[in-house]
Motif scaffolding. Structure first.
Motif, mmCIF file in Angstrom:
data_model
loop_
_atom_site.group_PDB
_atom_site.id
_atom_site.type_symbol
_atom_site.label_atom_id
_atom_site.label_comp_id
_atom_site.label_asym_id
_atom_site.label_seq_id
_atom_site.Cartn_x
_atom_site.Cartn_y
_atom_site.Cartn_z
ATOM 1 N N LEU A 168 45.528 53.496 22.068
ATOM 2 C CA LEU A 168 44.646 54.355 22.640
ATOM 3 C C LEU A 168 43.334 53.798 21.393
ATOM 4 O O LEU A 168 42.016 55.304 21.731
ATOM 5 N N PRO A 173 36.964 59.779 22.535
ATOM 6 C CA PRO A 173 37.639 61.582 23.240
ATOM 7 C C PRO A 173 35.938 61.779 23.046
ATOM 8 O O PRO A 173 35.904 63.223 23.899
ATOM 9 N N TYR A 179 37.499 59.054 29.750
ATOM 10 C CA TYR A 179 38.762 58.295 30.230
ATOM 11 C C TYR A 179 38.909 56.960 30.524
ATOM 12 O O TYR A 179 39.261 56.170 30.587
ATOM 13 N N TYR A 246 41.669 63.963 20.308
ATOM 14 C CA TYR A 246 42.465 62.957 21.359
ATOM 15 C C TYR A 246 44.414 63.388 22.267
ATOM 16 O O TYR A 246 44.778 63.200 22.682
ATOM 17 N N TYR A 249 44.455 63.106 26.064
ATOM 18 C CA TYR A 249 44.953 62.070 26.465
ATOM 19 C C TYR A 249 46.448 62.288 27.200
ATOM 20 O O TYR A 249 47.042 61.680 27.502
ATOM 21 N N ARG A 252 49.303 63.694 31.085
ATOM 22 C CA ARG A 252 48.883 63.795 32.275
ATOM 23 C C ARG A 252 49.496 62.895 33.160
ATOM 24 O O ARG A 252 50.707 62.642 33.004
ATOM 25 N N GLN A 255 50.136 58.525 32.851
ATOM 26 C CA GLN A 255 50.242 58.967 31.133
ATOM 27 C C GLN A 255 49.824 58.088 30.309
ATOM 28 O O GLN A 255 50.780 57.006 30.669
#
Length: 273
Positions: A168, A173, A179, A246, A249, A252, A255
């Motif tokens: 991460l 962000p 992304y 964050y 994220y 999704r 992921q």
């Protein structure tokens, strides 16, 4: 890493955290935290960390938390039958808040203000050492840090780490392209952090400059092994334990890993079933 350079970074980080402490020890959120601490069974640990600790059969064991901040997690261990004995942090301002929370919870752990790389001789040893989010990335010397962790454990003691996933660290962000990777996973340069440190996702202006270090997951696991600890369990998760920004994220279809937990033992393997 040379001692004088390491000290430069840890001293800067101490100043950065002390300068930001007032953002955390006042207002509605702080008052609510004090109120929660005063109630029986106080526990702010999430389901994942709670389950991880319970698999270690923790009742009656002694615990130290390294980088304990205001001790909300150290004090939460008591609800699992763990004895919260020691909290270590470099920020005296946050430890002052820890003492207030401990008094509200009617608990009396020792709180030690110290550079983790320069602990006093009477620091003791414990059945469980806990590290949670926002500790490892402030550490300039990862192998040295894990050797100290190993020294804090009794024979058969367990280290539990619950941290943000290093993957991460590649993303920003707040950027226009959140992304897309913004930072190299392999950049080992100290990253200056000049903004005031907060958890609420708000901009509180500038603070003292501290230094953030990116450590890969491989380096973290290897540092634990080199220190003599036996890796028992490593779990990678898709949920976030970071600041609110964050959250984008999470959940999704493709992921990314956002969190991990690592359990390591000194000598005899603790129970994990």
């Amino acid at each position: 890493m040379k001692t004088d350079l390491r000290k430069t970074y840890t001293s800067a980080n101490k100043a950065a955290w002390n300068a930001s402490a007032s953002l955390h020890g006042s207002g509605e959120h702080w008052n609510l935290l004090l109120e929660k601490a005063s109630k029986p069974g106080f526990n702010l640990l999430d389901e994942h960390l709670t389950a991880t600790l319970k698999r270690l059969d923790p009742r009656g064991k002694t615990a130290v938390q390294i980088g304990c901040n205001n001790a909300r997690e150290l004090l939460s261990l008591a609800s699992l039958g763990i004895r919260p004995v020691l909290g270590i942090d470099q920020s005296g301002e946050f430890l002052a808040q820890a003492r207030q929370l401990a008094a509200a919870a009617d608990l009396a752990p020792r709180f030690l203000e110290a550079d983790i790389y320069d602990l006093p001789e009477d620091v003791g040893s414990y059945d469980l050492a806990l590290i949670t989010i926002g500790v490892l990335n402030w550490m300039p010397d990862l192998i040295g840090f894990f050797r100290i962790l190993a020294d804090l454990l009794t024979p058969g003691g367990a280290l539990v780490i619950y941290e943000t996933h290093p993957f991460l660290e590649m993303f920003d962000p707040d950027s226009k392209t959140p992304y897309e990777p913004a930072f190299s996973y392999f950049d080992r340069r100290p990253q200056p952090v000049s903004d005031a440190i907060s958890y609420d996702g708000k901009n509180h202006g500038k603070g003292e400059t501290g230094y953030w270090f990116i450590h890969s997951l491989g380096e973290i696991v290897s540092a634990a092994a080199v220190s003599g600890l036996q890796i028992i369990e490593l779990k990678e998760c898709g949920h976030s334990i970071r600041e609110p920004e964050y959250d984008l994220y999470e959940n999704r279809e493709a992921q990314v890993p956002m969190t991990y937990s690592l359990v390591a033992a000194k000598g005899q393997m603790p129970r994990t079933d």
